[in-house]
Design an enzyme around this catalytic site. Structure first.
Site, PDB file in Angstrom:
ATOM      1  N   GLY A  29      29.506 -73.683  82.807  1.00  0.00           N
ATOM      2  CA  GLY A  29      29.382 -74.199  81.546  1.00  0.00           C
ATOM      3  C   GLY A  29      27.932 -75.067  81.721  1.00  0.00           C
ATOM      4  O   GLY A  29      27.314 -75.068  82.435  1.00  0.00           O
ATOM      5  N   LEU A  31      25.653 -74.959  79.265  1.00  0.00           N
ATOM      6  CA  LEU A  31      24.804 -73.560  79.382  1.00  0.00           C
ATOM      7  C   LEU A  31      23.415 -73.998  79.051  1.00  0.00           C
ATOM      8  O   LEU A  31      23.006 -74.741  78.337  1.00  0.00           O
ATOM      9  CB  LEU A  31      25.601 -72.718  78.257  1.00  0.00           C
ATOM     10  CG  LEU A  31      26.807 -72.261  78.546  1.00  0.00           C
ATOM     11  CD1 LEU A  31      27.235 -71.260  77.516  1.00  0.00           C
ATOM     12  CD2 LEU A  31      27.077 -71.640  80.179  1.00  0.00           C
ATOM     13  N   HIS A  35      21.545 -69.424  81.941  1.00  0.00           N
ATOM     14  CA  HIS A  35      22.789 -68.579  81.178  1.00  0.00           C
ATOM     15  C   HIS A  35      22.256 -67.599  80.259  1.00  0.00           C
ATOM     16  O   HIS A  35      22.871 -66.397  80.128  1.00  0.00           O
ATOM     17  CB  HIS A  35      23.850 -69.609  81.064  1.00  0.00           C
ATOM     18  CG  HIS A  35      24.167 -70.483  82.031  1.00  0.00           C
ATOM     19  ND1 HIS A  35      23.891 -71.777  81.781  1.00  0.00           N
ATOM     20  CD2 HIS A  35      24.809 -70.503  83.150  1.00  0.00           C
ATOM     21  CE1 HIS A  35      24.431 -72.368  83.095  1.00  0.00           C
ATOM     22  NE2 HIS A  35      24.876 -71.679  83.820  1.00  0.00           N
ATOM     23  N   GLN A  59      35.223 -74.902  94.338  1.00  0.00           N
ATOM     24  CA  GLN A  59      34.034 -74.742  94.928  1.00  0.00           C
ATOM     25  C   GLN A  59      32.972 -75.983  95.021  1.00  0.00           C
ATOM     26  O   GLN A  59      31.889 -76.080  95.380  1.00  0.00           O
ATOM     27  CB  GLN A  59      32.966 -73.613  94.012  1.00  0.00           C
ATOM     28  CG  GLN A  59      32.735 -74.220  92.649  1.00  0.00           C
ATOM     29  CD  GLN A  59      32.040 -73.058  91.931  1.00  0.00           C
ATOM     30  OE1 GLN A  59      32.791 -71.875  91.755  1.00  0.00           O
ATOM     31  NE2 GLN A  59      30.663 -72.908  91.723  1.00  0.00           N
ATOM     32  N   LYS A 147      18.413 -67.408  91.097  1.00  0.00           N
ATOM     33  CA  LYS A 147      18.484 -69.037  91.308  1.00  0.00           C
ATOM     34  C   LYS A 147      19.359 -69.221  92.530  1.00  0.00           C
ATOM     35  O   LYS A 147      19.274 -69.888  93.386  1.00  0.00           O
ATOM     36  CB  LYS A 147      18.789 -69.410  90.086  1.00  0.00           C
ATOM     37  CG  LYS A 147      19.521 -71.035  90.203  1.00  0.00           C
ATOM     38  CD  LYS A 147      18.316 -71.917  90.431  1.00  0.00           C
ATOM     39  CE  LYS A 147      18.852 -73.342  90.347  1.00  0.00           C
ATOM     40  NZ  LYS A 147      20.152 -73.520  90.682  1.00  0.00           N
ATOM     41  N   ASP A 148      20.698 -68.725  92.563  1.00  0.00           N
ATOM     42  CA  ASP A 148      21.649 -68.919  93.716  1.00  0.00           C
ATOM     43  C   ASP A 148      21.833 -67.516  94.423  1.00  0.00           C
ATOM     44  O   ASP A 148      22.876 -66.762  94.460  1.00  0.00           O
ATOM     45  CB  ASP A 148      23.117 -69.118  92.945  1.00  0.00           C
ATOM     46  CG  ASP A 148      22.764 -70.337  91.967  1.00  0.00           C
ATOM     47  OD1 ASP A 148      22.953 -71.338  92.430  1.00  0.00           O
ATOM     48  OD2 ASP A 148      22.798 -70.269  90.740  1.00  0.00           O
ATOM     49  N   ARG A 185      22.260 -79.352  86.791  1.00  0.00           N
ATOM     50  CA  ARG A 185      21.947 -80.557  87.568  1.00  0.00           C
ATOM     51  C   ARG A 185      20.762 -81.394  87.409  1.00  0.00           C
ATOM     52  O   ARG A 185      20.714 -82.448  87.592  1.00  0.00           O
ATOM     53  CB  ARG A 185      22.199 -80.079  88.991  1.00  0.00           C
ATOM     54  CG  ARG A 185      23.772 -79.878  89.453  1.00  0.00           C
ATOM     55  CD  ARG A 185      23.734 -79.934  91.145  1.00  0.00           C
ATOM     56  NE  ARG A 185      24.974 -79.865  91.384  1.00  0.00           N
ATOM     57  CZ  ARG A 185      25.738 -78.739  91.658  1.00  0.00           C
ATOM     58  NH1 ARG A 185      25.306 -77.717  91.194  1.00  0.00           N
ATOM     59  NH2 ARG A 185      26.939 -79.065  92.128  1.00  0.00           N
TER      60      ARG A 185
HETATM   61  P1  AMP Z   1      26.332 -71.901  87.038  1.00  0.00           P
HETATM   62  O1  AMP Z   1      26.879 -72.329  85.726  1.00  0.00           O
HETATM   63  O2  AMP Z   1      25.237 -73.019  87.462  1.00  0.00           O
HETATM   64  O3  AMP Z   1      27.437 -71.696  88.191  1.00  0.00           O
HETATM   65  O4  AMP Z   1      25.761 -70.643  86.815  1.00  0.00           O
HETATM   66  C1  AMP Z   1      26.191 -69.390  86.323  1.00  0.00           C
HETATM   67  C2  AMP Z   1      25.484 -68.376  86.451  1.00  0.00           C
HETATM   68  O5  AMP Z   1      24.037 -68.641  86.018  1.00  0.00           O
HETATM   69  C3  AMP Z   1      25.145 -68.030  88.043  1.00  0.00           C
HETATM   70  O6  AMP Z   1      25.073 -66.803  88.317  1.00  0.00           O
HETATM   71  C4  AMP Z   1      23.655 -68.642  88.412  1.00  0.00           C
HETATM   72  O7  AMP Z   1      22.963 -68.090  89.444  1.00  0.00           O
HETATM   73  C5  AMP Z   1      23.081 -68.335  86.914  1.00  0.00           C
HETATM   74  N1  AMP Z   1      21.818 -69.301  86.885  1.00  0.00           N
HETATM   75  C6  AMP Z   1      22.014 -70.652  86.811  1.00  0.00           C
HETATM   76  N2  AMP Z   1      20.600 -71.164  86.651  1.00  0.00           N
HETATM   77  C7  AMP Z   1      19.887 -69.870  86.506  1.00  0.00           C
HETATM   78  C8  AMP Z   1      18.433 -70.010  86.138  1.00  0.00           C
HETATM   79  N3  AMP Z   1      17.691 -70.947  86.217  1.00  0.00           N
HETATM   80  N4  AMP Z   1      17.865 -68.588  85.982  1.00  0.00           N
HETATM   81  C9  AMP Z   1      18.975 -67.646  86.090  1.00  0.00           C
HETATM   82  N5  AMP Z   1      20.126 -67.496  86.317  1.00  0.00           N
HETATM   83  C10 AMP Z   1      20.640 -68.995  86.666  1.00  0.00           C
END
Ligand code: AMP
Length: 278
Positions: A29, A31, A35, A59, A147-148, A185
């Site tokens: 979330g 977003l 995302h 996690q 990114k991750d 973050r």
């Molecule tokens: P999160 O909500 O932070 O767990 O992210 C959900 C998905 O979005 C994960 O696959 C992240 O790697 C991807 N994501 C987060 N930030 C970015 C970004 N800046 N660029 C591309 N993908 C991202």
């Protein structure tokens, strides 16, 4: 029309009558444009797009990080609607982990260094929730951000080993104009920290430039990242890494595909970023 669903039963019923293939975008979330890029790719590749919004308690290795993780479901739903997502699954904790739940998906070597070492239990939580999401949604494809980078490697290993029939697709990192990787973050950064945060990308760029110019020493590339980061007083470096692109073992010599990565704290906010080489 975006359908907002809460229970496993609602999700199962909705998926029984939607078009195939299905593309899944798992998120926590809050977003943002990162995302959105995954949703667009999922929509382009598939007949049906499913976005999950779930702040997965398993996690978060620190309770305070879980508590202060930003949440705004109404805003998230508006973004999913704007991206014409077909299904948003935003379950309560009990729908993901029903009473009596007692299984952990724990990935081996690739989950151990870097984020795995810095955040004990984090990847067990990620692998477990993604295994559940893959099983519940049964998507042909799932989309994750570069990114991750280590997270995608862990998920790919988990899906292969558990014979889950979902193909894992990695999408490029989306950045702010000044190079900062977009992250939920980032909202916690003070104005001064926000101004300092692009140093992560500058450090990665500097090391990549050295590599492009022919530098192959892991230590020299790690030193280059540290040198750039040292120029920013608000940056507290947790790690810098030059690792094998497949195993994530630290490299003495870069002689194949590699991953530059780093984790840096600004006050209480921890940011990560990476750059593949080769
Ligand atoms: P999160 O909500 O932070 O767990 O992210 C959900 C998905 O979005 C994960 O696959 C992240 O790697 C991807 N994501 C987060 N930030 C970015 C970004 N800046 N660029 C591309 N993908 C991202």
């Amino acid at each position: 029309m975006t359908r907002i669903l809460r229970t496993r039963a609602e999700l199962r019923a909705a998926l029984a009558s939607t078009g195939r293939p299905v593309g899944l975008v798992p998120t926590l979330g809050w977003l943002h444009d990162g995302h959105r890029s995954l949703m667009r790719r999922a929509r382009a590749d598939n007949a049906t797009t499913v976005v999950t919004i779930f702040v997965n308690p398993r996690q978060f290795n620190r309770p305070d990080d879980f508590e202060r993780y930003p949440r705004d479901e109404a805003r998230d739903i508006a973004i999913a609607e704007d991206e014409r997502v077909d299904i948003v699954w935003a379950p309560p904790v009990d729908e993901v982990y029903p009473p009596g739940f007692d299984t952990t998906a724990s990935v081996g070597a690739v989950a151990k260094p870097l984020e795995g070492a810095a955040r004990p239990g984090h990847f067990d939580g990620v692998a477990t929730v993604v295994a559940i999401l893959f099983a519940l949604v049964g998507a042909e494809r799932a989309y994750f951000g570069q990114k991750d980078a280590q997270q995608v490697m862990v998920i790919r290993q988990m899906a292969r080993d558990l014979a889950l029939p979902t193909t894992v697709i990695t999408c490029p990192t989306v950045r702010e104009p000044d190079g900062l990787a977009i992250s939920s973050r980032n909202v916690h950064l003070s104005a001064a920290e926000r101004a300092a945060a692009p140093v992560l990308h500058r450090a990665l760029d500097a090391a990549r430039e050295r590599w492009t110019a022919g530098e192959r020493s892991g230590d020299a590339l790690r030193d280059e990242m540290r040198r750039v980061l040292a120029g920013e007083p608000l940056a507290n470096v947790e790690y810098v890494s030059v690792a094998d692109g497949t195993t994530l073992r630290e490299l003495a010599t870069v002689d194949g595909p590699a991953l530059l990565s780093l984790a840096v704290r600004f006050g209480a906010t921890r940011l990560i970023d990476n750059e593949p080489l080769g």
